[in-house]
Scaffold this motif. Sequence first.
Motif, PDB file in Angstrom:
ATOM      1  N   GLY A  91      28.924 -15.173  47.418  1.00  0.00           N
ATOM      2  CA  GLY A  91      28.713 -13.737  47.322  1.00  0.00           C
ATOM      3  C   GLY A  91      27.259 -13.308  47.289  1.00  0.00           C
ATOM      4  N   VAL A  92      26.344 -14.252  47.502  1.00  0.00           N
ATOM      5  CA  VAL A  92      24.920 -13.910  47.520  1.00  0.00           C
ATOM      6  C   VAL A  92      24.286 -14.434  48.803  1.00  0.00           C
ATOM      7  CG1 VAL A  92      24.704 -13.834  45.005  1.00  0.00           C
ATOM      8  CG2 VAL A  92      24.296 -15.992  46.226  1.00  0.00           C
ATOM      9  N   PHE A  93      23.078 -13.939  49.051  1.00  0.00           N
ATOM     10  CA  PHE A  93      22.309 -14.339  50.227  1.00  0.00           C
ATOM     11  C   PHE A  93      21.025 -14.995  49.730  1.00  0.00           C
ATOM     12  CE2 PHE A  93      19.348 -13.183  53.796  1.00  0.00           C
ATOM     13  CZ  PHE A  93      19.965 -13.958  54.771  1.00  0.00           C
ATOM     14  N   PRO A  94      20.987 -16.348  49.703  1.00  0.00           N
ATOM     15  CA  PRO A  94      19.785 -17.033  49.215  1.00  0.00           C
ATOM     16  C   PRO A  94      18.588 -16.759  50.129  1.00  0.00           C
ATOM     17  CG  PRO A  94      21.676 -18.510  49.216  1.00  0.00           C
ATOM     18  CD  PRO A  94      22.077 -17.296  49.994  1.00  0.00           C
ATOM     19  N   LEU A  95      17.448 -16.461  49.522  1.00  0.00           N
ATOM     20  CA  LEU A  95      16.216 -16.271  50.266  1.00  0.00           C
ATOM     21  C   LEU A  95      15.559 -17.626  50.505  1.00  0.00           C
ATOM     22  CD1 LEU A  95      14.896 -13.087  48.457  1.00  0.00           C
ATOM     23  CD2 LEU A  95      16.134 -13.251  50.628  1.00  0.00           C
ATOM     24  N   PRO A  96      14.674 -17.734  51.495  1.00  0.00           N
ATOM     25  CA  PRO A  96      14.104 -19.045  51.836  1.00  0.00           C
ATOM     26  C   PRO A  96      13.282 -19.641  50.696  1.00  0.00           C
ATOM     27  CG  PRO A  96      13.691 -17.442  53.586  1.00  0.00           C
ATOM     28  CD  PRO A  96      14.209 -16.683  52.411  1.00  0.00           C
ATOM     29  N   TYR A  97      13.337 -20.947  50.581  1.00  0.00           N
ATOM     30  CA  TYR A  97      12.495 -21.639  49.602  1.00  0.00           C
ATOM     31  C   TYR A  97      12.326 -23.092  50.022  1.00  0.00           C
ATOM     32  CZ  TYR A  97      16.788 -23.661  47.642  1.00  0.00           C
ATOM     33  OH  TYR A  97      17.971 -24.332  47.466  1.00  0.00           O
ATOM     34  N   PHE A  98      11.258 -23.708  49.510  1.00  0.00           N
ATOM     35  CA  PHE A  98      10.982 -25.123  49.749  1.00  0.00           C
ATOM     36  C   PHE A  98      11.711 -25.956  48.697  1.00  0.00           C
ATOM     37  CE2 PHE A  98       7.089 -23.011  51.375  1.00  0.00           C
ATOM     38  CZ  PHE A  98       7.166 -23.425  52.694  1.00  0.00           C
ATOM     39  N   HIS A  99      12.382 -27.007  49.142  1.00  0.00           N
ATOM     40  CA  HIS A  99      13.066 -27.895  48.216  1.00  0.00           C
ATOM     41  C   HIS A  99      12.070 -28.804  47.498  1.00  0.00           C
ATOM     42  CE1 HIS A  99      16.886 -26.657  49.906  1.00  0.00           C
ATOM     43  NE2 HIS A  99      16.365 -26.822  51.104  1.00  0.00           N
ATOM     44  N   GLN A 100      11.013 -29.207  48.188  1.00  0.00           N
ATOM     45  CA  GLN A 100       9.985 -30.018  47.561  1.00  0.00           C
ATOM     46  C   GLN A 100       8.717 -29.972  48.402  1.00  0.00           C
ATOM     47  OE1 GLN A 100      10.364 -34.364  47.601  1.00  0.00           O
ATOM     48  NE2 GLN A 100      12.053 -34.222  49.054  1.00  0.00           N
ATOM     49  N   LEU A 101       7.604 -30.296  47.768  1.00  0.00           N
ATOM     50  CA  LEU A 101       6.320 -30.462  48.426  1.00  0.00           C
ATOM     51  C   LEU A 101       5.825 -31.859  48.104  1.00  0.00           C
ATOM     52  CD1 LEU A 101       4.674 -27.059  47.394  1.00  0.00           C
ATOM     53  CD2 LEU A 101       5.697 -27.603  49.622  1.00  0.00           C
ATOM     54  N   LYS A 102       5.292 -32.545  49.100  1.00  0.00           N
ATOM     55  CA  LYS A 102       4.887 -33.938  48.894  1.00  0.00           C
ATOM     56  C   LYS A 102       3.588 -34.208  49.638  1.00  0.00           C
ATOM     57  CE  LYS A 102       6.930 -38.594  48.917  1.00  0.00           C
ATOM     58  NZ  LYS A 102       8.177 -39.347  49.177  1.00  0.00           N
ATOM     59  N   ARG A 103       2.666 -34.887  48.982  1.00  0.00           N
ATOM     60  CA  ARG A 103       1.389 -35.209  49.615  1.00  0.00           C
ATOM     61  C   ARG A 103       1.567 -36.341  50.621  1.00  0.00           C
ATOM     62  NH1 ARG A 103      -3.713 -35.066  45.573  1.00  0.00           N
ATOM     63  NH2 ARG A 103      -4.679 -35.294  47.628  1.00  0.00           N
ATOM     64  N   GLY A 104       0.847 -36.214  51.752  1.00  0.00           N
ATOM     65  CA  GLY A 104       0.882 -37.225  52.788  1.00  0.00           C
ATOM     66  C   GLY A 104      -0.514 -37.685  53.134  1.00  0.00           C
ATOM     67  N   PRO A 105      -0.660 -38.481  54.187  1.00  0.00           N
ATOM     68  CA  PRO A 105      -1.981 -38.993  54.583  1.00  0.00           C
ATOM     69  C   PRO A 105      -2.942 -37.860  54.955  1.00  0.00           C
ATOM     70  CG  PRO A 105      -0.207 -40.168  55.713  1.00  0.00           C
ATOM     71  CD  PRO A 105       0.419 -38.990  55.050  1.00  0.00           C
ATOM     72  N   GLY A 106      -4.229 -38.132  54.776  1.00  0.00           N
ATOM     73  CA  GLY A 106      -5.250 -37.181  55.193  1.00  0.00           C
ATOM     74  C   GLY A 106      -5.201 -35.851  54.478  1.00  0.00           C
ATOM     75  N   ASN A 107      -4.815 -35.856  53.209  1.00  0.00           N
ATOM     76  CA  ASN A 107      -4.726 -34.636  52.403  1.00  0.00           C
ATOM     77  C   ASN A 107      -3.681 -33.650  52.918  1.00  0.00           C
ATOM     78  OD1 ASN A 107      -6.793 -35.513  50.671  1.00  0.00           O
ATOM     79  ND2 ASN A 107      -8.367 -34.701  52.040  1.00  0.00           N
ATOM     80  N   SER A 108      -2.740 -34.122  53.715  1.00  0.00           N
ATOM     81  CA  SER A 108      -1.663 -33.257  54.197  1.00  0.00           C
ATOM     82  C   SER A 108      -0.630 -33.036  53.095  1.00  0.00           C
ATOM     83  CB  SER A 108      -0.995 -33.878  55.424  1.00  0.00           C
ATOM     84  OG  SER A 108      -0.440 -35.149  55.104  1.00  0.00           O
ATOM     85  N   ILE A 109       0.126 -31.959  53.254  1.00  0.00           N
ATOM     86  CA  ILE A 109       1.265 -31.656  52.389  1.00  0.00           C
ATOM     87  C   ILE A 109       2.484 -31.521  53.283  1.00  0.00           C
ATOM     88  CG2 ILE A 109       2.265 -30.056  50.724  1.00  0.00           C
ATOM     89  CD1 ILE A 109      -0.568 -29.174  50.025  1.00  0.00           C
ATOM     90  N   TRP A 110       3.561 -32.177  52.901  1.00  0.00           N
ATOM     91  CA  TRP A 110       4.787 -32.170  53.697  1.00  0.00           C
ATOM     92  C   TRP A 110       5.902 -31.481  52.925  1.00  0.00           C
ATOM     93  CZ3 TRP A 110       5.671 -34.538  58.568  1.00  0.00           C
ATOM     94  CH2 TRP A 110       4.536 -35.163  59.116  1.00  0.00           C
ATOM     95  N   THR A 111       6.798 -30.868  53.665  1.00  0.00           N
ATOM     96  CA  THR A 111       8.015 -30.338  53.076  1.00  0.00           C
ATOM     97  C   THR A 111       9.186 -30.672  53.985  1.00  0.00           C
ATOM     98  OG1 THR A 111       9.023 -28.384  52.040  1.00  0.00           O
ATOM     99  CG2 THR A 111       7.883 -28.040  54.148  1.00  0.00           C
ATOM    100  N   PHE A 112      10.354 -30.853  53.389  1.00  0.00           N
ATOM    101  CA  PHE A 112      11.537 -31.326  54.110  1.00  0.00           C
ATOM    102  C   PHE A 112      12.688 -30.364  53.854  1.00  0.00           C
ATOM    103  CE2 PHE A 112       9.297 -34.891  51.944  1.00  0.00           C
ATOM    104  CZ  PHE A 112       8.435 -35.191  52.989  1.00  0.00           C
ATOM    105  N   LEU A 113      13.200 -29.781  54.913  1.00  0.00           N
ATOM    106  CA  LEU A 113      14.304 -28.839  54.823  1.00  0.00           C
ATOM    107  C   LEU A 113      15.559 -29.465  55.426  1.00  0.00           C
ATOM    108  CD1 LEU A 113      12.388 -25.657  56.069  1.00  0.00           C
ATOM    109  CD2 LEU A 113      12.663 -26.455  53.703  1.00  0.00           C
TER     110      LEU A 113
END
Length: 371
Positions: free
Chosen positions: A156-178
């Motif tokens: 009965g609701v409409f979830p708004l977008p969100y990141f499940h997690q943030l994770k550091r990667g090589p070269g100071n990158s940040i990754w997220t997985f949907l």
Amino acid sequence: MKILIEKEKLISQAPADIRDWGPWQFPRAFVAGPKTYLEFHISSDSALSYGKPRAWFCSEDMWETWHESNPCGMQISNGDIVKPYQPKALPESEIELPEVIGKFSSYGFARNYFDYEKVHHDYRHWYIERTKPGEAMQVDEVSIELPGYTMNTSEGVFPLPYFHQLKRGPGNSIWTFLYKHYVVDGKISKYGASWFHKSTDNGKTFKFISRIPYTYDLAMDPGAEKRYGYGEPDMCFIDENTAFSLHRTTDGTGIGPMYIAWTYDGGYTWTKPEYFDDRGVWPQTVALENGVVIAGYGRPGLFIRPYYNGEWHDRTAIVEPMDYQTDTCSYCAIIPAGPDSALIFYSDFNYPDDKGIPRKSLMVRKIRVVV
């Protein structure tokens, strides 16, 4: 290889009358300078709980003691501290939505799906929380590429977008997985896929890198065709270009196997996913300085499984399996704790209090891998 698992330490226990599924589950761990933070769920496991407060604990003495704290997050290369931000879901009856392009069910909840690009712009904002050490968290809107993305209703609701997690990667990158169904040539995919995004500007913009469509092995999972698809992916880099990803298939149709895929070009292309183990929700991984990778996953039970020198070794139980959803939520958080060590945070539904009464509890253990 020798795995040394220290005795568990208690961080928090639920009131004795809370035995149902949902509260005191789903741990997330963050490191900011010398402090380690643990966040966990204290509401029902429902879209109706999105955006509700969660419990926060902090350790400032190398994980010996824990105390309640304000929310924090993961410290990144420029010194900022960031964490995912989950808005409250909106009542479905109060918003205008475009045409339904697909209908799927998950754990008994019927869901209508919509083309993200046709949803009103007001509902397509993405945020993280950001701060500097010693300052209060601020909600910060970010930009993200989402070719073919979808949104859906639930309960009965409409979830708004969100990141499940943030994770550091090589070269100071940040990754997220949907993980989501996607639109191709105007039609929605039959199954959910795993999505990979990368930020190289400290989490201000996220570039779409790749997507892994659901691929299954009927010999290992006879019920695979009835599943939702892939969910809850995690990714772990072995070096700057080589990484693997793990993918959940357990859903409302029953316990399903976990799959693994490899990339050798930094996440842009992937090998065909293959069977990894007979279970696995919310897989979490960490690469240690000594070359060992530890994967944590379960349901039932909770296990760790090490990877070293090109080989996966046998899994080891952290929480022994019991009847379904009576032992642990099987979600965990894993962070480094030294060149050859990691901390694993998890729920134990039956850890005794000082009167011997089983309580839902958040725990931590240190794992050392000698090679």
